[in-house]
Write an enzyme that holds these catalytic residues in place. Structure first.
Site, PDB file in Angstrom:
ATOM      1  N   ALA A 517       0.831  -1.211   0.000  1.00  0.00           N
ATOM      2  CA  ALA A 517       0.000   0.000   0.000  1.00  0.00           C
ATOM      3  C   ALA A 517       0.858   1.251   0.000  1.00  0.00           C
ATOM      4  CB  ALA A 517      -0.934  -0.016   1.208  1.00  0.00           C
ATOM      5  N   ILE A 621      -3.762   5.934   7.456  1.00  0.00           N
ATOM      6  CA  ILE A 621      -4.599   4.891   6.873  1.00  0.00           C
ATOM      7  C   ILE A 621      -5.204   5.461   5.588  1.00  0.00           C
ATOM      8  CG2 ILE A 621      -6.566   3.363   7.243  1.00  0.00           C
ATOM      9  CD1 ILE A 621      -4.063   2.781   9.013  1.00  0.00           C
ATOM     10  N   PRO A 624      -9.687   3.815   5.171  1.00  0.00           N
ATOM     11  CA  PRO A 624     -10.069   3.113   6.403  1.00  0.00           C
ATOM     12  C   PRO A 624     -11.005   1.932   6.156  1.00  0.00           C
ATOM     13  CG  PRO A 624     -10.215   5.478   6.706  1.00  0.00           C
ATOM     14  CD  PRO A 624      -9.936   5.253   5.239  1.00  0.00           C
ATOM     15  N   GLU A 697      -0.602  -7.373   7.379  1.00  0.00           N
ATOM     16  CA  GLU A 697       0.019  -8.419   8.185  1.00  0.00           C
ATOM     17  C   GLU A 697      -0.087  -8.112   9.671  1.00  0.00           C
ATOM     18  OE1 GLU A 697       3.070 -10.259   4.982  1.00  0.00           O
ATOM     19  OE2 GLU A 697       3.911  -8.728   6.278  1.00  0.00           O
TER      20      GLU A 697
END
Ligand code: MOS
Length: 737
Positions: A517, A621, A624, A697
């Protein structure tokens, strides 16, 4: 663009689109079945033939002979590929065993043949007619037995790999500590069990090979396909637009891709190959089992003085270890420390990365140990963790964490979860036939950054198109990349087109290690910065002064629609984001606190999760909504790791017995309770201009230990061997009254 100082005047910080909960732009394509996965390409391919993989029936030894005649004569058969007729094959950088075995066999279900036929059913029927005569060899299949012969681990994929670390005097400090824990934990072999199997379609045009394949890392895969086939990378194109889950099992090219290519060459037709579910567990990679010994010494006030973690795992010759000690180097303070990684040679199928390799099984052990230690110290396990927080890398105190809010995760999570209602004495809370307990664990996963490139185009309609070989493995890459381009170019998200997963596009970070990301969007950021410059120049603005908003570029009182800037022709820019030494100056990691409440049936020993909470601190983030999906999916995976998932090893014959989804038990909806996810408000200026990190993760790291600790709190039974199945509880449960 090189990222070596935190960015100032950063267009991403507007947060008009980035940081907003956003529906997936590829969602409608998936829910309507329009999104074509690797095996489903119809438009691109006409007249495909079907390949069926034959897996070895022994784990180690030799193929003495193969009888192919009956299969060759079977209806519809076009070709049979074996190592004997495939021509010379190399081995990819990321494969330990060869993808087409024979005459030597390295592991059970290693591919030894591909039957190509007009239909799938014909290929499968013909494959069943192949007779293989084996000379069975002796193999090592039992980690516990091979433990003492294990050597110091090396990692074939990492030059900087350190098997062992030592700081201060661990043994002296441990021996002198007034409170000590010395315990050994076991985690089993686990299977990725992603929904979409490994699948590929291969088509040759002269020397050029095109592979539609389900793969997380396009550029690694392209290189390994070329290397294995002995052709140039220019002649290999990988296309992987949609991927039905990977979890690390699709980081590397597997036999479906290679055999599709060989089958297509032999049959002179495009060939489709999907691995049947029962072949996946043994033919592809898995997360290796570990044995972990943890020793912790502390003063009576609860301060850790000695921290030692040793881990043993096994792999095929030339393979690598499960780095289960990784988090222990960084998670808690303590002046005297040691970690050690040992690797045994085993002839089981190939071990490799699975979601949070290292930390996921490492925390399954460490975070039980911390719970046990807190109990010995008569401290609340939340408080014990907070007490031993460190804001610097404890092995290298000159390196601070770029950002570390583990204590805040623990504190706010405890409040939210109602931790104060937990009874510290185990086995005391009943709800009918259920024994009830609460558990907590810290989550930790390093934040890795990877070089990543992208190309962006502005067309005369004002549409921005992004192209990069980044993959979306169900994580939401399409959407965050679209959001990034929209934010940077000042257009709404529906004016952005995102094209991914094609080796014809610039090389991205790919999807792995929760770096996807942050790294892939940083590459898009770099390309958009260049595109902004090109557009500003085109309309005669100084790029420094230009603002991009509402589909227009504006400067010094003048404003031009983007479509108009491109009316004489598309404007294109390409760039790559590369990283300086910030990762050396700062330790970059992500943190979480996981809480679980369980009920354990006092009569049957069955454990049910009642509710779960994750509080995550993982930088900005980006979306979200997608990030929450990542975390609740990971929490669900943690339920499986805690309670049911285990590849059962046949230690005589050397294979995983439960190699399908009937025997390998992943959680189903009925196993998953109320889950809540909270992200702390963070932006890590050191991670990239995006200020993001990863959560995919992190969401798994610590979950299983929180559940194990909750089971202990419910029952008073400490299980140190995962999965925590009822047989491990039953005999020790309190007598029913
Ligand atoms: Mo991940 S295990 O690097 O896909």
């Amino acid at each position: 663009m090189k990222f070596d100082t935190p960015a100032t005047k950063n267009p991403i910080d507007q947060l008009k689109i980035i940081g907003k909960p956003t529906d997936r732009i590829d969602g409608p394509l998936k829910t309507t079945g329009i999104a074509a996965y690797a095996y489903e390409q119809r438009d691109a391919i006409s007249n495909p033939a079907y390949g069926y993989v034959v897996g070895s029936g022994i784990a180690k030894g030799r193929i003495a002979s193969m009888e192919l005649d009956a299969a060759k004569r079977a209806p519809g058969v076009l070709a049979i590929v074996t190592a004997a007729n495939a021509g010379p094959l190399g081995k990819g950088n990321f494969n330990v065993a060869t993808l087409l075995g024979g005459p030597d066999v390295e592991h059970y279900h290693q591919a030894i043949a591909l039957v190509v036929a007009e239909t799938f059913e014909q290929a499968r029927a013909a494959a069943s007619l192949i007779r293989v005569n084996y000379e069975r060899g002796r193999g090592a299949f039992d980690l516990a037995k091979s433990k003492d012969s294990a050597g110091v681990a090396t990692d074939p994929n990492s030059k900087d790999y350190q098997a062992d670390t030592a700081v201060g005097d661990f043994s002296g400090a441990f021996a002198a500590a007034p409170v000590q824990l010395d315990a050994t934990y076991h985690t089993p072999d686990q299977s990725h069990a992603m929904m979409e199997p490994h699948a590929s379609i291969a088509a040759w045009e002269g020397e050029r090979l095109t592979l539609w394949t389900s793969n997380q890392m396009i550029n690694w895969g392209r290189g390994d396909v070329a290397k294995t086939l002995g052709i140039s990378t220019e002649n290999v194109r990988l296309i992987s637009p949609y991927i039905g889950g990977g979890f690390g099992g699709k980081l590397f090219v597997r036999c479906d891709a290679l055999l599709a290519a060989l089958g297509a060459r032999a049959a002179k037709r495009p060939v489709k190959v999907a691995l049947p579910r029962p072949l996946m567990a043994n033919n592809t990679t898995h997360r290796p089992a570990t044995i972990q010994r943890i020793r912790i010494g502390a003063n009576r006030d609860g301060k850790i003085t000695a921290m030692g973690h040793e881990s043993w795992s096994g792999d095929l010759p030339g393979g690598g270890p499960e780095n289960a000690i990784q988090q222990t180097r960084l998670l808690y303070a303590g002046a005297n420390r040691m970690t050690a990684t040992r690797l045994a040679v085993l002839d089981l199928p190939e071990g490799n990365a699975m979601r949070a390799p290292g930390e996921a099984p490492g925390l399954m052990a460490l975070e039980i140990a911390i719970d046990e230690m807190a109990e010995k110290l008569n401290l609340d396990p939340v408080e014990f963790r907070i007490l031993n927080d460190t804001q610097v890398d404890p092995e290298h105190p000159e390196r601070p964490f770029s950002q570390r809010q583990l204590n805040e995760c623990l504190r706010s999570g405890a409040k939210r979860f109602g931790w104060s209602k937990r009874n510290r004495e185990p086995g005391k809370v009943r709800d009918g036939r259920w024994l009830i307990g609460m558990g907590v664990a810290a989550g930790f996963r390093n934040n890795l950054v990877m070089k990543s490139a992208a190309r962006v185009r502005l067309d005369p309609r004002g549409i921005v198109t992004v192209e990069t070989d980044m993959t979306d493995i169900g994580t939401g890459s399409y959407t965050i990349i679209g959001q990034t381009a929209a934010e940077m170019m000042g257009v709404p998200l529906d004016r952005v087109v995102v094209r991914l997963g094609d080796s014809d596009f610039p090389v991205s970070a790919g999807s792995g290690g929760q770096w996807g990301a942050n790294s892939s969007t940083a590459g898009v950021y770099a390309a958009c910065m260049k595109l902004r410059q090109a557009i500003a120049q085109k309309v005669g603005f100084n790029a420094e002064d230009a603002t991009f908003a509402d589909g227009r570029v504006s400067a010094s009182g003048r404003s031009v629609p983007l479509a108009q800037a491109a009316e004489t022709g598309e404007i294109m820019a390409e760039d790559v984001m590369e990283y300086g030494d910030l990762t050396k100056k700062f330790q970059q990691s992500t943190f979480a606190a996981h809480f679980a409440e369980v009920g354990v049936d006092i009569a049957t020993g069955e454990s049910r999760i009642r509710r779960m909470l994750a509080v995550c601190a993982a930088g900005r983030i980006l979306n979200p909504k997608a990030a929450r999906s990542q975390v609740i999916g990971a929490m669900t995976m943690g339920i499986g790791a805690a309670l049911s998932e285990e590849l059962a090893v046949d230690k005589r014959l050397g294979f995983f017995v439960n190699h399908d989804l009937a025997g390998y038990e992943v959680p189903v909806h009925a196993d998953v309770p109320h889950q809540e996810v909270i992200f702390l408000d963070e932006a890590d200026a050191v991670s990239s201009p995006m200020k993001a990190k990863g959560v995919g993760e992190l969401g798994l790291c610590g979950v299983s230990a929180a559940i194990a600790n909750a089971i202990y709190n419910a029952t008073g039974v400490r299980v140190r061997e995962y999965p925590i199945t009822l047989d491990k509880l039953l005999a020790k449960l309190p007598v029913m009254v």
